[in-house]
Design a protein around this motif. Sequence first.
Motif, mmCIF file in Angstrom:
data_model
loop_
_atom_site.group_PDB
_atom_site.id
_atom_site.type_symbol
_atom_site.label_atom_id
_atom_site.label_comp_id
_atom_site.label_asym_id
_atom_site.label_seq_id
_atom_site.Cartn_x
_atom_site.Cartn_y
_atom_site.Cartn_z
ATOM 1 N N GLN A 104 32.858 51.829 -52.814
ATOM 2 C CA GLN A 104 32.937 51.243 -54.175
ATOM 3 C C GLN A 104 31.653 50.877 -54.796
ATOM 4 O O GLN A 104 31.665 51.101 -56.133
ATOM 5 C CB GLN A 104 33.761 49.825 -53.924
ATOM 6 C CG GLN A 104 34.237 49.344 -55.312
ATOM 7 C CD GLN A 104 34.775 47.972 -55.158
ATOM 8 O OE1 GLN A 104 35.074 47.127 -56.198
ATOM 9 N NE2 GLN A 104 35.719 47.670 -54.144
ATOM 10 N N PHE A 105 30.565 50.582 -54.107
ATOM 11 C CA PHE A 105 29.441 50.172 -54.809
ATOM 12 C C PHE A 105 28.706 51.410 -55.456
ATOM 13 O O PHE A 105 28.116 51.254 -56.387
ATOM 14 C CB PHE A 105 28.353 49.451 -53.737
ATOM 15 C CG PHE A 105 27.387 48.746 -54.487
ATOM 16 C CD1 PHE A 105 27.385 47.951 -55.510
ATOM 17 C CD2 PHE A 105 26.029 49.459 -54.433
ATOM 18 C CE1 PHE A 105 26.475 47.368 -56.269
ATOM 19 C CE2 PHE A 105 24.895 49.075 -54.875
ATOM 20 C CZ PHE A 105 24.986 47.981 -55.789
ATOM 21 N N ASP A 106 28.763 52.490 -54.727
ATOM 22 C CA ASP A 106 28.336 53.511 -55.280
ATOM 23 C C ASP A 106 29.166 54.095 -56.311
ATOM 24 O O ASP A 106 28.413 54.254 -57.631
ATOM 25 C CB ASP A 106 28.356 55.003 -54.425
ATOM 26 C CG ASP A 106 27.675 54.891 -53.066
ATOM 27 O OD1 ASP A 106 26.214 54.159 -53.326
ATOM 28 O OD2 ASP A 106 27.911 55.672 -52.229
ATOM 29 N N ALA A 107 30.236 53.855 -56.592
ATOM 30 C CA ALA A 107 31.134 53.985 -57.792
ATOM 31 C C ALA A 107 30.616 53.259 -58.916
ATOM 32 O O ALA A 107 30.564 53.577 -59.910
ATOM 33 C CB ALA A 107 32.439 54.162 -57.475
ATOM 34 N N GLN A 108 30.284 51.780 -58.520
ATOM 35 C CA GLN A 108 30.019 50.659 -59.596
ATOM 36 C C GLN A 108 28.838 51.374 -60.208
ATOM 37 O O GLN A 108 28.258 51.247 -61.526
ATOM 38 C CB GLN A 108 29.866 49.512 -58.843
ATOM 39 C CG GLN A 108 31.223 48.785 -58.670
ATOM 40 C CD GLN A 108 30.822 47.401 -57.764
ATOM 41 O OE1 GLN A 108 30.070 46.849 -58.236
ATOM 42 N NE2 GLN A 108 31.866 47.015 -57.042
ATOM 43 N N ASN A 166 25.991 61.345 -51.148
ATOM 44 C CA ASN A 166 27.339 61.319 -51.923
ATOM 45 C C ASN A 166 27.079 60.910 -53.335
ATOM 46 O O ASN A 166 27.722 61.780 -54.212
ATOM 47 C CB ASN A 166 28.199 60.683 -51.278
ATOM 48 C CG ASN A 166 28.942 61.269 -49.990
ATOM 49 O OD1 ASN A 166 28.642 62.418 -49.709
ATOM 50 N ND2 ASN A 166 29.552 60.384 -48.941
ATOM 51 N N LEU A 167 26.379 59.928 -53.440
ATOM 52 C CA LEU A 167 26.256 59.421 -54.993
ATOM 53 C C LEU A 167 25.251 60.355 -55.490
ATOM 54 O O LEU A 167 25.628 60.911 -56.969
ATOM 55 C CB LEU A 167 25.367 58.038 -54.679
ATOM 56 C CG LEU A 167 25.013 57.548 -56.086
ATOM 57 C CD1 LEU A 167 26.285 57.168 -56.913
ATOM 58 C CD2 LEU A 167 24.413 56.256 -55.963
ATOM 59 N N GLY A 189 21.581 46.356 -54.997
ATOM 60 C CA GLY A 189 22.566 45.622 -54.414
ATOM 61 C C GLY A 189 22.478 45.140 -53.153
ATOM 62 O O GLY A 189 22.506 43.908 -52.877
ATOM 63 N N MET A 190 21.438 46.096 -52.359
ATOM 64 C CA MET A 190 20.996 45.365 -51.128
ATOM 65 C C MET A 190 19.803 46.277 -50.708
ATOM 66 O O MET A 190 20.029 47.483 -50.766
ATOM 67 C CB MET A 190 22.194 45.345 -49.922
ATOM 68 C CG MET A 190 21.713 44.580 -48.743
ATOM 69 S SD MET A 190 22.788 45.140 -47.245
ATOM 70 C CE MET A 190 24.493 44.852 -48.021
ATOM 71 N N ASP A 228 18.993 51.828 -51.540
ATOM 72 C CA ASP A 228 20.105 51.084 -52.147
ATOM 73 C C ASP A 228 20.483 52.255 -53.167
ATOM 74 O O ASP A 228 19.898 53.108 -53.619
ATOM 75 C CB ASP A 228 19.653 49.926 -52.935
ATOM 76 C CG ASP A 228 20.611 49.317 -53.731
ATOM 77 O OD1 ASP A 228 21.441 48.765 -53.177
ATOM 78 O OD2 ASP A 228 20.404 49.492 -54.798
ATOM 79 N N SER A 229 21.890 52.034 -53.662
ATOM 80 C CA SER A 229 22.428 53.121 -54.359
ATOM 81 C C SER A 229 21.687 53.000 -55.819
ATOM 82 O O SER A 229 21.590 54.304 -56.370
ATOM 83 C CB SER A 229 23.923 52.811 -54.769
ATOM 84 O OG SER A 229 24.631 52.636 -53.740
ATOM 85 N N THR A 230 20.924 52.023 -56.384
ATOM 86 C CA THR A 230 20.350 52.123 -57.609
ATOM 87 C C THR A 230 19.169 52.924 -57.448
ATOM 88 O O THR A 230 18.552 53.137 -58.443
ATOM 89 C CB THR A 230 20.126 50.941 -58.050
ATOM 90 O OG1 THR A 230 19.168 50.089 -57.222
ATOM 91 C CG2 THR A 230 21.493 49.869 -58.308
ATOM 92 N N ASN A 231 18.619 53.258 -56.148
ATOM 93 C CA ASN A 231 17.360 54.099 -56.066
ATOM 94 C C ASN A 231 17.427 55.337 -56.274
ATOM 95 O O ASN A 231 16.504 56.339 -55.817
ATOM 96 C CB ASN A 231 16.471 53.693 -54.501
ATOM 97 C CG ASN A 231 15.095 53.579 -54.626
ATOM 98 O OD1 ASN A 231 14.574 53.383 -55.506
ATOM 99 N ND2 ASN A 231 14.658 54.063 -53.600
ATOM 100 N N VAL A 232 18.694 55.842 -56.724
ATOM 101 C CA VAL A 232 18.395 57.399 -57.182
ATOM 102 C C VAL A 232 17.741 57.490 -58.454
ATOM 103 O O VAL A 232 17.301 58.478 -58.883
ATOM 104 C CB VAL A 232 19.946 57.885 -57.428
ATOM 105 C CG1 VAL A 232 20.586 57.798 -56.209
ATOM 106 C CG2 VAL A 232 20.627 57.021 -58.465
ATOM 107 N N ILE A 233 17.300 56.230 -59.106
ATOM 108 C CA ILE A 233 16.382 56.356 -60.123
ATOM 109 C C ILE A 233 14.951 56.709 -59.870
ATOM 110 O O ILE A 233 14.287 55.807 -58.878
ATOM 111 C CB ILE A 233 16.465 55.146 -61.050
ATOM 112 C CG1 ILE A 233 17.705 54.622 -61.523
ATOM 113 C CG2 ILE A 233 15.480 55.064 -62.024
ATOM 114 C CD1 ILE A 233 18.265 55.696 -62.712
#
Length: 432
Positions: free
Chosen positions: A119-123, A31-32, A144-145, A150-155
């Motif tokens: 919400q964290f994905d949105a952040q 989704n992200l 984040g976790m 983790d959502s940041t790992n789309v990098i």
Amino acid sequence: MPTLDNDVTSATFETLFGPEFGHGKPFALDNLRAALDALGAPHQKLPPVIHVAGTNGKGSTIAFMRAIAEAAGLRVHAFTKPHLFRLAERFTLAGATASDASLIATAERIAAVAPELSQFDAQVAAAFLLFSETPADLALLETGMGGRDDSTNVIERPAVSVISPIGLDHQDALGATLAEIAAHKAGIVKRIATTIVARQEPDVLPILQQQAHAVEGDLRIQGQHWDAFERHGQLAVQTNRRFMLLQSPRLHGPHQFENAGLACVALWNWRDDIPDEAFSSGLDAVSWPGRLQPLTRGPFSAPIRALGGEVWVDGGHNAHAAEALARWLGAMWRKRDADTIVILGMRARKDGAAFLHALASAADHVIAVPLTNADHTPPGTLADMAAKAGAESETASSLEHALTRAARFPAPRVLICGSLALAADALALEGG
């Protein structure tokens, strides 16, 4: 006292996206990724990224990197988690905290194309949008976790990856063992980036090395390829190519020498032209509130200070953090013999018994308190855990009540810990 009740940015994200991890599976990045594509792929338009995972020390390491880079005249973005008072604290844009207005407008842009995000994905999406639209030289990104999911790992192409010490935390989501947790954290190891690895427990390194082998990644491991340690009150950092002897970090605690060293080596691997003076200036200028922070001027700590005592605040909330606090308390006791009073409050999902097992030997007395505006372990339960761990214990109805109880000891050393929410309450009462 600042609370989330008057945090308009937090309220907006809550309204638009629900609880922080409130939708569907805790780890689902499709989704992200789709939302980011719809927003113009801002995660692919960032300045060089240093991506940081681990259990403890992530935020301190980022604070050191930011301070050093800014001392070198560089513009730095940062996304960190959690915050003390306001959601906006998580977002640093070119050295300044993002405004509520910019965050709310960005959240509304995201909700227009992807209202289904957590919400964290949105952040994370908001951070990428803001970072991509504001010029900077470097972006510091904290998971984040976990890491792998983790959502940041789309990098996909960080300039450098960093893994701070891994310990037991978030076992409900990441797994019950160090090996299982390490498997999540190892997910930020990428083929196209060097990963700087802090000193780890024996069960952790094989997992990180297995991931690096699988993706042909390059690990730089503390104790093998680099090291950082205290030498006569100074910070020594060395690799096979460089050595630096710096002043002690401004942040307190023996563990901060290693966090500062981790930051130095990560920046060396990003670029080798940062002047030595910037490292020294950065270590002196660094700020990371709520982490072994002394209370020295406000009304809350005044009764203890009037006795010749000290009050410290730390948001540490797991056994690994408690071990670091115990080492620091031991070092402080050697400087000044004093009764050590731990005022403790913990969220219900945290392992209070493990925390106290690690900390109790360094505490003369534990006073357990409730948390405000958060699910918490009942003070009576924490007091029982402290007693089983070998510490004298009691309960108090509030932080103020606990400090009154601590004031019956002569010139005590008071440590308030167990939760960033409790740290925030103490800082608010102090006026900071």
